[in-house]
Motif scaffolding. Sequence first.
Motif, PDB file in Angstrom:
ATOM      1  N   PRO A   9       9.130 -53.034  11.024  1.00  0.00           N
ATOM      2  CA  PRO A   9       9.720 -52.269   9.922  1.00  0.00           C
ATOM      3  C   PRO A   9       8.753 -51.882   8.812  1.00  0.00           C
ATOM      4  O   PRO A   9       9.103 -51.091   7.944  1.00  0.00           O
ATOM      5  CB  PRO A   9      10.784 -53.230   9.383  1.00  0.00           C
ATOM      6  CG  PRO A   9      10.207 -54.582   9.637  1.00  0.00           C
ATOM      7  CD  PRO A   9       9.473 -54.463  10.955  1.00  0.00           C
ATOM      8  N   GLY A  10       7.525 -52.434   8.825  1.00  0.00           N
ATOM      9  CA  GLY A  10       6.625 -52.177   7.716  1.00  0.00           C
ATOM     10  C   GLY A  10       6.993 -53.023   6.508  1.00  0.00           C
ATOM     11  O   GLY A  10       7.886 -53.875   6.566  1.00  0.00           O
ATOM     12  N   ALA A  11       6.305 -52.785   5.410  1.00  0.00           N
ATOM     13  CA  ALA A  11       6.514 -53.601   4.207  1.00  0.00           C
ATOM     14  C   ALA A  11       7.864 -53.322   3.551  1.00  0.00           C
ATOM     15  O   ALA A  11       8.551 -54.239   3.103  1.00  0.00           O
ATOM     16  CB  ALA A  11       5.385 -53.356   3.210  1.00  0.00           C
ATOM     17  N   MET A  12       8.234 -52.054   3.481  1.00  0.00           N
ATOM     18  CA  MET A  12       9.516 -51.658   2.870  1.00  0.00           C
ATOM     19  C   MET A  12       9.833 -50.240   3.310  1.00  0.00           C
ATOM     20  O   MET A  12       9.269 -49.269   2.786  1.00  0.00           O
ATOM     21  CB  MET A  12       9.440 -51.744   1.350  1.00  0.00           C
ATOM     22  CG  MET A  12      10.653 -51.166   0.622  1.00  0.00           C
ATOM     23  SD  MET A  12      12.206 -52.035   0.928  1.00  0.00           S
ATOM     24  CE  MET A  12      11.875 -53.579   0.101  1.00  0.00           C
ATOM     25  N   THR A  13      10.697 -50.104   4.282  1.00  0.00           N
ATOM     26  CA  THR A  13      11.082 -48.791   4.799  1.00  0.00           C
ATOM     27  C   THR A  13      12.579 -48.626   4.636  1.00  0.00           C
ATOM     28  O   THR A  13      13.357 -49.413   5.179  1.00  0.00           O
ATOM     29  CB  THR A  13      10.704 -48.648   6.285  1.00  0.00           C
ATOM     30  OG1 THR A  13       9.301 -48.892   6.440  1.00  0.00           O
ATOM     31  CG2 THR A  13      11.014 -47.252   6.788  1.00  0.00           C
ATOM     32  N   PRO A  62       6.046 -48.412   9.224  1.00  0.00           N
ATOM     33  CA  PRO A  62       6.732 -48.969  10.390  1.00  0.00           C
ATOM     34  C   PRO A  62       6.114 -48.508  11.702  1.00  0.00           C
ATOM     35  O   PRO A  62       5.209 -47.667  11.739  1.00  0.00           O
ATOM     36  CB  PRO A  62       8.150 -48.413  10.248  1.00  0.00           C
ATOM     37  CG  PRO A  62       7.937 -47.083   9.576  1.00  0.00           C
ATOM     38  CD  PRO A  62       6.763 -47.260   8.657  1.00  0.00           C
ATOM     39  N   CYS A  63       6.639 -49.064  12.782  1.00  0.00           N
ATOM     40  CA  CYS A  63       6.263 -48.657  14.133  1.00  0.00           C
ATOM     41  C   CYS A  63       7.546 -48.467  14.934  1.00  0.00           C
ATOM     42  O   CYS A  63       8.461 -49.302  14.850  1.00  0.00           O
ATOM     43  CB  CYS A  63       5.367 -49.702  14.780  1.00  0.00           C
ATOM     44  SG  CYS A  63       4.857 -49.325  16.468  1.00  0.00           S
ATOM     45  N   PHE A  64       7.616 -47.371  15.708  1.00  0.00           N
ATOM     46  CA  PHE A  64       8.826 -47.034  16.451  1.00  0.00           C
ATOM     47  C   PHE A  64       8.526 -46.798  17.920  1.00  0.00           C
ATOM     48  O   PHE A  64       7.476 -46.237  18.276  1.00  0.00           O
ATOM     49  CB  PHE A  64       9.465 -45.751  15.902  1.00  0.00           C
ATOM     50  CG  PHE A  64       9.821 -45.795  14.448  1.00  0.00           C
ATOM     51  CD1 PHE A  64      11.010 -46.381  14.018  1.00  0.00           C
ATOM     52  CD2 PHE A  64       8.969 -45.240  13.498  1.00  0.00           C
ATOM     53  CE1 PHE A  64      11.335 -46.410  12.675  1.00  0.00           C
ATOM     54  CE2 PHE A  64       9.281 -45.265  12.156  1.00  0.00           C
ATOM     55  CZ  PHE A  64      10.474 -45.862  11.743  1.00  0.00           C
ATOM     56  N   ALA A  65       9.473 -47.170  18.761  1.00  0.00           N
ATOM     57  CA  ALA A  65       9.492 -46.723  20.151  1.00  0.00           C
ATOM     58  C   ALA A  65      10.426 -45.520  20.215  1.00  0.00           C
ATOM     59  O   ALA A  65      11.545 -45.564  19.687  1.00  0.00           O
ATOM     60  CB  ALA A  65       9.991 -47.828  21.064  1.00  0.00           C
ATOM     61  N   VAL A  66       9.971 -44.440  20.810  1.00  0.00           N
ATOM     62  CA  VAL A  66      10.777 -43.225  20.921  1.00  0.00           C
ATOM     63  C   VAL A  66      11.629 -43.317  22.186  1.00  0.00           C
ATOM     64  O   VAL A  66      11.103 -43.519  23.286  1.00  0.00           O
ATOM     65  CB  VAL A  66       9.885 -41.970  20.953  1.00  0.00           C
ATOM     66  CG1 VAL A  66      10.733 -40.709  21.063  1.00  0.00           C
ATOM     67  CG2 VAL A  66       8.992 -41.921  19.716  1.00  0.00           C
ATOM     68  N   LEU A  67      12.931 -43.169  22.019  1.00  0.00           N
ATOM     69  CA  LEU A  67      13.867 -43.315  23.133  1.00  0.00           C
ATOM     70  C   LEU A  67      14.387 -41.982  23.642  1.00  0.00           C
ATOM     71  O   LEU A  67      14.892 -41.895  24.759  1.00  0.00           O
ATOM     72  CB  LEU A  67      15.052 -44.189  22.701  1.00  0.00           C
ATOM     73  CG  LEU A  67      14.702 -45.551  22.102  1.00  0.00           C
ATOM     74  CD1 LEU A  67      15.969 -46.293  21.705  1.00  0.00           C
ATOM     75  CD2 LEU A  67      13.878 -46.374  23.076  1.00  0.00           C
TER      76      LEU A  67
END
Length: 310
Positions: A9-13, A62-67
């Motif tokens: 999620p990163g520090a604050m998203t 943040p970091c995301f997986a694209v679905l």
Amino acid sequence: MRSLLVLSPGAMTTVQDLGRIGYSHMGIPQSGVLDQEAASIANKLLGNPIEAAVLECTVVGPCFAVLKTVQLAIAGADMGTTLNYTRIPNLTAFTATAGDVLAFGQIKSGCRAYLAISGGFNVPMVMGSLSTYLSGKLGGFKGRALLKGDYLSPFEYRSFKKPITIAQLDQPRYSSRMELRVIDGPQFAYFGSNVRRFFQESYQVSDKTDRIGCCLDGPSISTVDGYHHTIISEPIVRGNIQVPPNGKPIVLWGEQTVGSYTKIATVITPDLPLLAQAIPGDTIYFRRIDLYTAHILYRKWHADHMRSIG
């Protein structure tokens, strides 16, 4: 259908739009994006309305997986964003397909990056806004910052044939030293001749800064005899500079509706995006202007801003 899975999620998203207007009398603040310029540009890149919800990412992204295939755009702070380890420059719209990994890193320039999705992020409308009010646990994504395992999707799916950029806009260069223009606050007179110190000295952004206020380290500002730093609580607006009993100024954002500390000045609206990109340790100077000049500057800024977002 779910489109993005939060891997980190990163520090604050948080999910934010332009804010929640008209509920201050109920104790519900405006909230919303802190850098309206950057958020609006991210939406423009995708053809979204400027009020569409975006993700505000602070300091570490943040970091995301694209679905599912989606169109995305980034603006604001440079966090070294990558898609499958390939650098994605700011002020660019791009397509991410199922199986991709979209990752934001730590800030390289600025403080807050904005991720827009074509169609706008799909979260429930609460009191006319999609913004997250963290202290009230209201709006946005379940009233909180994103966590690992959360899923996000747009209101509607759109597509474009090739990446879009805003060629006429250079990547903003966020300086570690900035001058903010201010008008007199409601309790300006309480500080007497001590206001000279406020304008002559510099301040540094404190690591206590959050979405409620930008706390400043530097010279303490005292009220003159007969006045106190605490007052009967009264409404505040974004940009008010409160001076609590310790004499250290705090520039308020849109996360509260009233305040009980004296307000020495108010940062004008065109300069708030600069402050939104300040990080702890950055140096700030204040310059006093009159209300008439502030109105002229605001009208010019608003006209320029509307042109830049189409």
